[in-house]
Design a protein around this motif. Structure first.
Motif, PDB file in Angstrom:
ATOM      1  N   ILE A   1       0.876  -1.253   0.043  1.00 32.04           N
ATOM      2  CA  ILE A   1       0.021  -0.103   0.075  1.00 32.04           C
ATOM      3  C   ILE A   1       0.850   1.174  -0.069  1.00 32.04           C
ATOM      4  O   ILE A   1       0.717   2.183  -0.717  1.00 32.04           O
TER       5      ILE A   1
ATOM      6  N   GLN B 280      -8.995   4.823   1.124  1.00 37.42           N
ATOM      7  CA  GLN B 280      -7.976   4.139   1.927  1.00 37.42           C
ATOM      8  C   GLN B 280      -8.835   3.093   2.538  1.00 37.42           C
ATOM      9  O   GLN B 280      -8.270   1.644   2.829  1.00 37.42           O
ATOM     10  N   HIS B 281      -9.986   3.142   3.034  1.00 39.13           N
ATOM     11  CA  HIS B 281     -10.650   2.030   3.576  1.00 39.13           C
ATOM     12  C   HIS B 281     -11.121   0.864   3.024  1.00 39.13           C
ATOM     13  O   HIS B 281     -10.703  -0.236   3.286  1.00 39.13           O
TER      14      HIS B 281
ATOM     15  N   THR C 206      -7.667  -1.081   2.182  1.00 43.91           N
ATOM     16  CA  THR C 206      -7.344  -1.700   3.113  1.00 43.91           C
ATOM     17  C   THR C 206      -8.019  -3.137   3.338  1.00 43.91           C
ATOM     18  O   THR C 206      -7.295  -4.242   3.544  1.00 43.91           O
ATOM     19  N   GLU C 207      -9.197  -3.132   3.178  1.00 43.67           N
ATOM     20  CA  GLU C 207      -9.992  -4.361   3.444  1.00 43.67           C
ATOM     21  C   GLU C 207      -9.889  -5.225   2.191  1.00 43.67           C
ATOM     22  O   GLU C 207      -9.657  -6.344   2.497  1.00 43.67           O
TER      23      GLU C 207
ATOM     24  N   GLN D 165      -6.351  -7.013   2.545  1.00 42.00           N
ATOM     25  CA  GLN D 165      -6.263  -8.106   3.611  1.00 42.00           C
ATOM     26  C   GLN D 165      -7.132  -9.331   3.317  1.00 42.00           C
ATOM     27  O   GLN D 165      -6.529 -10.448   3.212  1.00 42.00           O
TER      28      GLN D 165
END
Length: 293
Positions: free
Chosen positions: A147, A161-162, A165-166, A169
């Motif tokens: 990232i 970003q949110h 990130t998910e 992952q």
């Protein structure tokens, strides 16, 4: 290049490493004809014409200061293993202290594609991913944090970003092979029927699924949806990844384009935004609201 005499340009460089072809060039060529080529934000690119062949001199005289020795040795390894990459001849520094690398001249960027060429382009990337890691074990290829490397200033845009990130992952990122990092038609040259991959600034040990997805998304945005599907299917047929898996990585890649559209200046044509919106609407991991910010 400021302060450099064009007709003697290669002799005014402090060569740290050079192959036999460059040694011969410096010994026997009397003058060099220099022409500027399309350059990016990171470097100046010059075509060097001689009596026997043409070459490309890349001069990192802008803000970017990449690891040129690592790029040079990576290209040597890829070229020696038969990958479709530009041939490196030497690297060093110019009189201003900027790092430079001389490579073969391999034509102009690809302007049009057909199914046969798309198949070749996909298989060229597969060949790069298949390079044995033990052949580059001493080159020091980096393993970047995904990232922070590919998403500059992401913290300024929580709406990107949110979900990013998910998705990252969920993707279970792997760093298991050489990736190009920015594989698209602008970084592939064509000379008659020969195709050659250039611009190895982002080369690293990374996840091949991201390399595939980023190039697929750029195909969709700048070529066509139909040809992007054809391109993607080559990888699926070769068992590089499953279609559903690639959807996840295409979502990750598209978020990068959205970010770059806010912090940088990717090419935007009259139908570009419509094509990006079609990716967002067709991918269950995304949504078109990302374009409304």
């Amino acid at each position: 290049m400021k302060g450099v005499t064009e007709e003697h340009i290669l002799r005014e460089i402090n060569w740290v490493e050079k192959n036999e072809a460059l040694v011969s060039l410096l010994e026997h060529e009397t003058t060099f004809q220099v022409t500027s080529l399309d350059s990016g934000l990171e470097a100046e690119v010059l075509k060097i014409a001689t009596s026997t062949a043409d070459y490309v001199l890349k001069v990192w005289n802008k803000e970017s200061k990449p690891d040129v020795p690592m790029q040079y040795h990576t290209l040597k390894a890829l070229h020696s293993h038969g990958r479709a990459v530009t041939k490196p001849l030497g690297w060093g520094t110019d009189p201003n202290g900027s790092p430079v690398m001389l490579t073969s001249y391999d034509g102009r960027p690809v302007l049009s594609v057909n199914p046969s060429k798309i198949d070749r382009l996909a298989k060229m990337l597969i060949d790069i991913h298949n390079l044995p890691l033990d052949s580059i074990s001493g080159l020091g290829l980096p393993k970047h944090d995904f990232i922070s490397y590919f998403y500059p200033r992401i913290e300024e845009f929580p709406d990107i970003q949110h979900p990013l990130t998910e998705l990252v992952q969920r993707a279970n990122m792997k760093q298991e092979c050489v990736i190009h990092g920015d594989y698209h038609l602008g970084n592939i040259l064509e000379d008659e029927r020969e195709l050659t991959v250039i611009d190895w600034t982002n080369v690293q040990i990374g996840d091949p699924r991201y390399d595939i997805a980023w190039s697929t998304v750029l195909f969709w945005i700048y070529v066509s949806e139909e040809q992007a599907f054809f391109y993607r299917n080559v990888f699926c047929a070769d068992n590089r990844c499953e279609a559903e898996e690639l959807k996840l990585f295409e979502a990750i890649a598209c978020l990068r384009w959205i970010l770059l559209s806010r912090v940088d200046h990717p090419p935007i044509r009259k139908d570009t935004i419509a094509r990006v919106r079609s990716i967002l609407n067709s991918n269950k991991y995304l949504g078109s609201k990302l374009l409304e910010v």
